[in-house]
Design an enzyme around this catalytic site. Sequence first.
Site, short mmCIF file in Angstrom:
data_model
loop_
_atom_site.label_atom_id
_atom_site.label_comp_id
_atom_site.label_asym_id
_atom_site.label_seq_id
_atom_site.Cartn_x
_atom_site.Cartn_y
_atom_site.Cartn_z
CG ASP A 291 -7.43 -6.42 4.30
OD1 ASP A 291 -8.22 -5.81 3.57
OD2 ASP A 291 -6.19 -6.27 4.21
CG HIS B 244 -1.95 -1.06 1.23
ND1 HIS B 244 -2.93 -1.19 0.26
CD2 HIS B 244 -2.16 -2.09 2.09
CE1 HIS B 244 -3.69 -2.24 0.53
NE2 HIS B 244 -3.24 -2.81 1.63
#
Length: 250
Positions: free
Chosen positions: A173, A43
């Site tokens: 997540d 990311h």
Amino acid sequence: MATLRSRLSSQVCIGIFSKTTDSSFVEAAGYAGLDFIILDTEHGPASWETIHNHVRAASLTNMASIIRVSSVDAHAIGSALDSGADGIQVPNIINAEQAKEAVSAARFHPLGSRGVCRFVRAARFGSQDKFKYLTQSNESLLVLQVEGVEGVRNIKSILSVPGFDVLFVGPYDLSQSIGKPGEVDSPDVLKLIDEISTAVVSSGKALGIFCDSPSSLSRYRTLKVNYLSYSVDVSLFGEALSNLKSSRQC
């Protein structure tokens, strides 16, 4: 100095994620006394050239550098370890087959099939004895992330795979995988985390997790979490400036 891998067996080690492109942030984190820093290529915006400089900055302070790759990708895993980082972290492992692939990509024979080049930074650009390099490289820290319900269902078979050191939980997540994105303190998410942690502790591997609040940091200290990642460098920097401004002492 003992390696991060050896210290994880007996103590809580604390680090942060890094999404900066400035190696000075990495070096400063080491001087602050952190045990490790996770250089995020999943990311984060840093190029491989920048990642190499981050690894150098970490080594100046004896802070361990861990590179998170973006997936179970043998090329990316090999490139990360070629940088001389102390270990790698692989996201979203959902079954034992993926765990085996990650181990194979991160280890040289006889533990795996990582591509061999002895002229990389990890081997001191060819100046290190090649056999010493091949042996020492198989001692790099390998962290596998479980962050979805499928991975939780397969947690015991994932943990049965030899060759990795830390099972890392990704609460954000995980919350999304049960339809509650961002609700990392939801009882349903915490129940899954407890289930994972119980299995990990029983397996003899180290347990890791991400958290981003003082309350969650305190909670996970009690769960036998040895690899504890707190927040992200750029966010912590912003929070510090915000607190400074709100204190009205400047």
